[in-house]
Design a protein around this motif. Sequence first.
Motif, short mmCIF file in Angstrom:
data_model
loop_
_atom_site.label_atom_id
_atom_site.label_comp_id
_atom_site.label_asym_id
_atom_site.label_seq_id
_atom_site.Cartn_x
_atom_site.Cartn_y
_atom_site.Cartn_z
N LYS A 246 8.52 -7.16 -4.23
CA LYS A 246 7.67 -6.19 -3.53
C LYS A 246 6.71 -6.87 -2.55
O LYS A 246 6.61 -6.48 -1.40
CB LYS A 246 6.84 -5.36 -4.54
CG LYS A 246 7.68 -4.64 -5.56
CD LYS A 246 6.82 -3.79 -6.49
CE LYS A 246 5.82 -4.58 -7.30
NZ LYS A 246 6.39 -5.50 -8.29
N THR B 243 5.55 8.80 4.05
CA THR B 243 5.18 7.77 3.08
C THR B 243 6.40 7.36 2.28
O THR B 243 7.07 8.20 1.68
CB THR B 243 4.10 8.29 2.10
OG1 THR B 243 2.96 8.68 2.85
CG2 THR B 243 3.70 7.21 1.11
N SER C 14 4.25 -0.42 -5.40
CA SER C 14 3.64 -0.44 -6.73
C SER C 14 4.69 -0.76 -7.79
O SER C 14 5.88 -0.58 -7.57
CB SER C 14 3.02 0.92 -7.01
OG SER C 14 2.47 0.94 -8.31
N ALA D 152 4.46 9.80 -2.36
CA ALA D 152 5.58 9.37 -1.50
C ALA D 152 6.51 10.54 -1.16
O ALA D 152 6.75 11.41 -1.98
CB ALA D 152 6.36 8.27 -2.21
N ALA E 73 11.59 11.58 -3.02
CA ALA E 73 10.86 11.26 -4.25
C ALA E 73 11.31 12.16 -5.40
O ALA E 73 11.53 11.69 -6.52
CB ALA E 73 9.36 11.40 -4.01
N ILE F 10 9.05 0.84 -5.41
CA ILE F 10 8.68 0.45 -6.77
C ILE F 10 9.64 -0.61 -7.29
O ILE F 10 10.80 -0.69 -6.89
CB ILE F 10 8.65 1.64 -7.75
CG1 ILE F 10 9.95 2.42 -7.68
CG2 ILE F 10 7.45 2.53 -7.50
CD1 ILE F 10 10.10 3.32 -8.89
N ILE G 292 11.34 7.47 -2.10
CA ILE G 292 11.09 6.33 -2.97
C ILE G 292 12.28 5.38 -2.89
O ILE G 292 13.44 5.81 -2.92
CB ILE G 292 10.87 6.78 -4.43
CG1 ILE G 292 9.54 7.55 -4.56
CG2 ILE G 292 10.86 5.58 -5.40
CD1 ILE G 292 9.23 8.05 -5.95
N SER H 83 2.22 6.29 -10.09
CA SER H 83 1.20 6.35 -9.03
C SER H 83 1.84 6.57 -7.66
O SER H 83 1.18 7.00 -6.72
CB SER H 83 0.32 5.10 -9.03
OG SER H 83 1.07 3.97 -8.72
N VAL H 84 3.13 6.30 -7.53
CA VAL H 84 3.80 6.46 -6.24
C VAL H 84 4.37 7.88 -6.09
O VAL H 84 4.35 8.47 -5.01
CB VAL H 84 4.96 5.43 -6.13
CG1 VAL H 84 5.90 5.76 -5.01
CG2 VAL H 84 4.38 4.03 -5.95
N GLU I 181 0.05 -2.27 -4.03
CA GLU I 181 -0.71 -1.88 -5.24
C GLU I 181 -2.13 -1.48 -4.90
O GLU I 181 -3.09 -2.01 -5.46
CB GLU I 181 -0.77 -3.04 -6.25
CG GLU I 181 0.57 -3.58 -6.66
CD GLU I 181 1.16 -2.84 -7.84
OE1 GLU I 181 0.59 -1.83 -8.28
OE2 GLU I 181 2.22 -3.27 -8.32
N GLY J 79 7.50 5.15 -0.88
CA GLY J 79 7.05 4.41 -2.05
C GLY J 79 8.09 3.36 -2.38
O GLY J 79 9.29 3.65 -2.37
N PHE K 222 3.98 2.32 0.48
CA PHE K 222 3.10 2.28 -0.68
C PHE K 222 3.87 1.54 -1.78
O PHE K 222 4.83 2.04 -2.32
CB PHE K 222 2.80 3.72 -1.07
CG PHE K 222 1.77 3.91 -2.13
CD1 PHE K 222 1.52 2.96 -3.09
CD2 PHE K 222 1.04 5.08 -2.16
CE1 PHE K 222 0.56 3.17 -4.06
CE2 PHE K 222 0.09 5.31 -3.13
CZ PHE K 222 -0.14 4.35 -4.09
#
Length: 272
Positions: A41, A30, A199, A209, A226, A34, A212, A204-205, A168, A32, A197
Amino acid sequence: MSLEVSDLDVHYGRTRALRRVSLSVAPGQTLGVIGETGSGKSTLARAVVGLVRPSAGRITVDGEEVTRYRARQWRALRRRGVVQYVFQDPLRSLDPDVTVEDSIVEPLLIQGRPRREAADRARRLAARVHLDEELLSRLPGELSGGQRQRVTVARALVTDPRVVILDEPVSALDAANRVRALELLKQLRDAGTALVFISHDLGSVAGVADRIAVLYQGGIVEEGPARTVVNAPRHPYARLLVGSAPTLRSAAADRAQREELRELLQNIGGPA
Ligand SMILES: Nc1ncnc2c1ncn2[C@@H]1O[C@H](COP(=O)(O)OP(=O)(O)OP(=O)(O)O)[C@@H](O)[C@H]1O
């Protein structure tokens, strides 16, 4: 790699919305992404599912080079269910005149699966995202925002995609449903799906994740595990994001420190 993006540029007229964005996501991983509003995004999400055309760079999905695909080829790729997306606004992605069940089964029917098999699968997926069976016969307008969002998640997962882009995905959900949605993401990851993912909220990530990427003015200014990005961000903008998510760290940056970082950001300007 399930998804590889290299040196991606997207322009809207003269606006350069993405600048030399590179990222990759392995099966079961995953990523993330941001960034604040306007950082690019949604443009990134839309580019990797073929809804906006890049002006430069390369996109590879599940080993297939798709950058120069025409709209028809992208549609075929999406229909095969290799790549799926869940967008911010579920009302926009669901047809208001189509019932929940028909929305969820549609990708399977397009693939030529028998109606009965598709309906069984829709019911199983609805249960997985905690949608009551009685909701299946309703129209999107007869659901709450959180329920609609779960319908879009079920619809995206129905084809067992290799890559899922979530823009999101948990913003409209309350705390309990957010936890369920995040559990579902973990299940997906365990099944080998590559997740992106997206956001504006680092908090929240951070919990879901593996890696990131921080998007700032259309460019990735920081990317890493992350834990490293959360605990030891290097770029001033990443430090600002971490400092603005106080639940993440015990020693959150205080106001004066944030001011200092904002000033620093203004001085260094955007990504090259
Ligand atoms: N269709 C469009 N035409 C022209 N400019 C656009 C278009 N879509 C986005 N932009 C511009 O591209 C930049 C990136 O927008 P994008 O929607 O990708 O940002 P975002 O990070 O997803 O923002 P948000 O969090 O507010 O959704 C912004 O400057 C935006 O104004």
